[in-house]
Scaffold this motif. Sequence first.
Motif, mmCIF file in Angstrom:
data_model
loop_
_atom_site.group_PDB
_atom_site.id
_atom_site.type_symbol
_atom_site.label_atom_id
_atom_site.label_comp_id
_atom_site.label_asym_id
_atom_site.label_seq_id
_atom_site.Cartn_x
_atom_site.Cartn_y
_atom_site.Cartn_z
ATOM 1 N N ILE A 414 0.846 -1.197 0.000
ATOM 2 C CA ILE A 414 0.000 0.000 0.000
ATOM 3 C C ILE A 414 0.877 1.242 0.000
ATOM 4 N N ALA A 415 0.576 2.163 -0.902
ATOM 5 C CA ALA A 415 1.170 3.501 -0.872
ATOM 6 C C ALA A 415 0.147 4.430 -0.249
ATOM 7 N N TRP A 416 0.554 5.158 0.781
ATOM 8 C CA TRP A 416 -0.407 5.885 1.626
ATOM 9 C C TRP A 416 0.019 7.331 1.748
ATOM 10 N N ALA A 417 -0.923 8.227 1.497
ATOM 11 C CA ALA A 417 -0.679 9.653 1.693
ATOM 12 C C ALA A 417 -1.772 10.190 2.605
ATOM 13 N N LEU A 446 12.564 11.830 -9.685
ATOM 14 C CA LEU A 446 11.379 11.517 -10.487
ATOM 15 C C LEU A 446 10.111 11.593 -9.633
ATOM 16 N N ALA A 447 10.176 11.090 -8.391
ATOM 17 C CA ALA A 447 9.028 11.147 -7.500
ATOM 18 C C ALA A 447 8.674 12.589 -7.159
ATOM 19 N N ALA A 448 9.692 13.408 -6.899
ATOM 20 C CA ALA A 448 9.443 14.823 -6.602
ATOM 21 C C ALA A 448 8.798 15.518 -7.795
ATOM 22 N N LYS A 449 9.277 15.212 -8.988
ATOM 23 C CA LYS A 449 8.717 15.825 -10.189
ATOM 24 C C LYS A 449 7.278 15.383 -10.420
ATOM 25 N N GLY A 477 3.577 13.893 0.597
ATOM 26 C CA GLY A 477 2.909 12.600 0.749
ATOM 27 C C GLY A 477 2.708 11.903 -0.577
ATOM 28 N N LEU A 478 2.341 12.668 -1.623
ATOM 29 C CA LEU A 478 2.166 12.071 -2.950
ATOM 30 C C LEU A 478 3.496 11.580 -3.519
ATOM 31 N N ILE A 510 -2.092 13.497 -9.006
ATOM 32 C CA ILE A 510 -2.800 12.294 -8.550
ATOM 33 C C ILE A 510 -3.063 11.350 -9.717
ATOM 34 N N ARG A 511 -3.486 11.897 -10.860
ATOM 35 C CA ARG A 511 -3.720 11.045 -12.040
ATOM 36 C C ARG A 511 -2.451 10.308 -12.438
ATOM 37 N N HIS A 512 -1.328 10.999 -12.385
ATOM 38 C CA HIS A 512 -0.056 10.395 -12.773
ATOM 39 C C HIS A 512 0.335 9.289 -11.802
ATOM 40 N N ILE A 513 0.174 9.562 -10.519
ATOM 41 C CA ILE A 513 0.600 8.603 -9.499
ATOM 42 C C ILE A 513 -0.327 7.398 -9.435
ATOM 43 N N ALA A 514 -1.628 7.587 -9.794
ATOM 44 C CA ALA A 514 -2.608 6.502 -9.689
ATOM 45 C C ALA A 514 -2.558 5.524 -10.854
#
Length: 538
Positions: A414-417, A446-449, A477-478, A510-514
Amino acid sequence: MTAAPLDAASPAPSPAQWLKAVGRPWRRLSLVAGLITVADVLPAIGFAVGLTLALTGLERSPGAAVPGLLLAVGSLILRGLIGQLSVVVGSRLGRAIKADVRGRLLADLFGRGRRSDDRMTALVEGVEALDGYFGRFVPLRLAAGLSPLLLIAAAAIASSVAAGVLIFTLIPFILGMALAGTAAASENRRQFQALERLSGLFLDRIRALPALLAFEAVDRSTIEIAAASDDLERRTARVMRIAFLSSGVLEFFSALSVALIAVYCGFNLLRLLPFPVPETLDLGRAFFVLALAPEVYAPLRRLAAAYHDRQAAEAAAPSLITPDAAQAAPLDIGHTAPAIRFIDVAIAWSDGPPVIDHFDLEIRPGQIVALTGASGAGKSSLLHLLLGLSPLTHGAVEVDGVDLTPGQDISGRIAWASQHPVVIPSTLGDNIALADRTACPGRLALAAKAAGLTPDLSRRIDERGGGLSGGERRRLGLARAFLKRAPILLLDEPTANLDPAAENEMLDAIRHIARGRTTLIATHSPAVAAMADRVVKL
């Protein structure tokens, strides 16, 4: 073992389970301490026999009483030696366990950077509560189970009826102990929580002393600390009141039981019993039973006196549990986006009404589901249920067709924010890397971007989040959620308190991370709900 999600924790063991696990490496020493305490039965019987021999010997001549008196004196000396040995072994057991737990807490405080006020209170006050539990209560628990039965068996040799009366009178005695222990348990927990609150408040005010002086808030802080101190005093007084009351109740039952034995023995000797009995006592047998009767209840009275040590240890245990002790059995659900089903789920805390009741939901793999509803409707509770932070009181949760039973853990998948991501005093890169310590600088960037954060990973952040705006903290968190390679994504109010422009930017992140994940989002935002594949209103 998989790592727990950031800003969450794996389901922790209960206080009783944790105390049992902590004492397991020293169970041999614990058994020795208990057996030494049980050995106190021998001098107790010897003392009763010695007094009986001395009394019956006096009927013949004064010299005939000497062997009995010597046996009684020798039994008293042996009893003192056994008591001292029990204290020494119990103290050694308590010291060993305290040193082990204190070492774990220090590693958690300084090795993992989990410094907090309640941890400091646990290190000082909580660890000391283990001394009484393992040094006194654990050995006495074994003695309380065996010693009365051994003493009653010895009494049965002289009088089977008296032994039956002793067994019968144990029932109200044990019930009184159980009721007193139940009442003391909740008060002990509240008292320790009040101590933690007072310690945390005091330390926080000391750290913020320059700000308090600058804003002339010293008087207000003094009033707050005084109120917390008064609350602790009241709760401590309640604990002591229950302890004294329970001791009085147990002493009453003990005295009443001994009185019943004395009445029976006296009427039997005088042959005035109003009912027939299968025995006729002489003075020696009656005196032996009467001398042994108080000893039957002594182990239980000592256990009752030490019962406060157990309640204090169980009250302190939740703050002593470190992450390595709270790891649950992992459930491997693979690395692809899973299907999730909530089947007639109910969530309730303690004895309160259900937060969620009769909840059914089926989420397809890779689907984005927005949970909406008024505050308190249970949106966050459903997310916490998957993390193991909410109690499943009814129904079932299935992940890819596998029932998520208690004790199983999917936190590693699980990835949780959360609404308020944890921040440590370090760089932005170090804060993002908490989600995956093995991540290389390229993945961190990359995560920060992806989350819309600045590429400057060396930016310094203090423990209060200084250096980050409210929106950037949520993006942190994201970024952690993006960094963690997990097939399930849980977001709790990711755009709360953001202006429309900042919210639109957050939606893109959020769209990118999901992508490629099964996603649940708890939100009040119509814009977040609009981007979801499905909206569920609670």
